[in-house]
Scaffold this motif. Structure first.
Motif, short mmCIF file in Angstrom:
data_model
loop_
_atom_site.label_atom_id
_atom_site.label_comp_id
_atom_site.label_asym_id
_atom_site.label_seq_id
_atom_site.Cartn_x
_atom_site.Cartn_y
_atom_site.Cartn_z
N ARG A 1 0.82 -1.22 0.00
CA ARG A 1 0.00 0.00 0.00
C ARG A 1 0.85 1.27 0.00
O ARG A 1 0.36 2.35 -0.34
N ASN A 2 2.15 1.15 0.38
CA ASN A 2 3.03 2.32 0.33
C ASN A 2 3.59 2.56 -1.07
O ASN A 2 4.34 3.52 -1.29
N GLY A 3 3.23 1.67 -2.02
CA GLY A 3 3.66 1.85 -3.40
C GLY A 3 5.10 1.46 -3.68
O GLY A 3 5.61 1.71 -4.77
N ASN A 4 5.77 0.84 -2.71
CA ASN A 4 7.20 0.52 -2.83
C ASN A 4 7.41 -0.98 -2.93
O ASN A 4 6.91 -1.74 -2.09
N CYS A 5 8.16 -1.41 -3.92
CA CYS A 5 8.44 -2.85 -4.09
C CYS A 5 9.53 -3.35 -3.14
O CYS A 5 9.59 -4.54 -2.85
N LYS B 1 -2.83 -16.09 0.29
CA LYS B 1 -2.62 -17.06 -0.79
C LYS B 1 -3.50 -16.72 -1.99
O LYS B 1 -3.19 -17.09 -3.12
N ASP B 2 -4.61 -16.04 -1.73
CA ASP B 2 -5.57 -15.67 -2.76
C ASP B 2 -5.51 -14.16 -2.99
O ASP B 2 -5.74 -13.38 -2.06
N THR B 3 -5.20 -13.73 -4.20
CA THR B 3 -5.09 -12.29 -4.47
C THR B 3 -6.40 -11.55 -4.22
O THR B 3 -6.38 -10.37 -3.86
N SER B 4 -7.53 -12.23 -4.39
CA SER B 4 -8.82 -11.56 -4.17
C SER B 4 -8.99 -11.13 -2.72
O SER B 4 -9.59 -10.10 -2.42
N LEU B 5 -8.45 -11.92 -1.79
CA LEU B 5 -8.52 -11.55 -0.37
C LEU B 5 -7.61 -10.36 -0.08
O LEU B 5 -7.96 -9.47 0.70
N CYS B 6 -6.45 -10.32 -0.72
CA CYS B 6 -5.55 -9.17 -0.56
C CYS B 6 -6.27 -7.89 -0.99
O CYS B 6 -6.17 -6.85 -0.31
N ILE B 7 -6.99 -7.97 -2.10
CA ILE B 7 -7.71 -6.81 -2.62
C ILE B 7 -8.84 -6.43 -1.67
O ILE B 7 -9.04 -5.26 -1.33
N GLU C 1 -11.36 0.37 0.53
CA GLU C 1 -11.33 1.61 -0.25
C GLU C 1 -9.91 2.07 -0.58
O GLU C 1 -9.72 2.92 -1.45
N GLU C 2 -8.93 1.52 0.11
CA GLU C 2 -7.53 1.90 -0.16
C GLU C 2 -6.98 1.21 -1.40
O GLU C 2 -5.91 1.56 -1.89
N MET D 1 -13.00 -8.01 9.74
CA MET D 1 -13.13 -6.68 9.15
C MET D 1 -12.53 -6.61 7.75
O MET D 1 -12.79 -5.65 7.01
N ASP D 2 -11.72 -7.61 7.36
CA ASP D 2 -11.10 -7.61 6.03
C ASP D 2 -11.89 -8.41 5.01
O ASP D 2 -11.44 -8.60 3.88
#
Length: 208
Positions: A49-53, A70-76, A81-82, A148-149
């Motif tokens: 979220r800080n935009g840094n790799c 493990k699932d990208t959909s959960l990360c999203i 809203e961020e 909450m996530d």
């Protein structure tokens, strides 16, 4: 155990973590966790979220946890809203087997059995207590479902993983880092090719 709630209210989070039962007792007597492990070469994702790799150590005032899915959909979903699809996402791989605890139920229920009165523990206080607990008991991280996530339609088996800062730095390899939209496009393309390959194989088998 009655002192834990008071210590949390007073902001004495490390002392509260020190009073919690050891993992063996927590697992056998309270049934709140399961001791388990993450195998070597396990792949995880983490949106930066800080935009840094690049990997960066956290400041001394923050908890020492890095979160993965493990699932990208959960990360999203966890970003809510961020989330923006241009944010970079890590694809990482564990170097070796990592020792973790799996928290049963929702993550915020982890502390409830260990103090008498109801206490609404703040999200970040909860994370600090967990990081102190992992360090004390020589654990690498934890696995849990954070209510909450996730949306109301999500199930509790959508687990997030958190690893201590030193573990991420030494035992986890960043394989690649690219914008989320590019990773999702690559995954979609890969799934399409796999389906096409599977269909071609099925058609050849029908000819015989």
């Amino acid at each position: 155990m009655a002192n834990i709630g008071k210590l949390i209210e007073e902001g004495k989070l490390q002392k509260a973590a020190d009073l919690l039962p050891a993992p063996d007792e927590m697992e056998s007597d309270f049934g709140t966790i399961e001791q388990t492990s993450v195998p070597a070469k396990t792949v995880f994702y983490s949106i930066r979220r800080n935009g840094n790799c690049a990997f960066e150590k956290k400041g001394p005032e923050k908890h020492k946890l890095f979160f993965f899915c493990k699932d990208t959909s959960l990360c999203i979903e966890a970003l809510g809203e961020e989330y923006e699809d241009h944010l970079p996402i890590w694809e990482v791989c564990t170097k070796k087997e990592l020792k973790i605890i799996r928290i049963k139920g929702w993550r915020h229920e982890f502390l409830k059995p260990y103090y008498k009165d109801y206490l609404d523990v703040g999200y970040y206080d909860e994370e600090k207590i967990l990081s102190y607990y992992l360090i004390k008991h020589n654990l690498d991280g934890f696995q849990a479902a954070a209510e909450m996530d996730q949306t109301a339609s999500s199930e509790k088996n959508l687990y997030e993983f958190a690893f201590l800062e030193d573990v991420v730095e030494k035992e986890i390899v960043i394989q690649r880092c690219l914008p989320v939209r590019e990773l999702l496009q690559q995954k979609t393309k890969k799934r399409k090719l796999q389906r096409e390959k599977k269909n071609k194989k099925r058609k050849r088998s029908l000819k015989f």
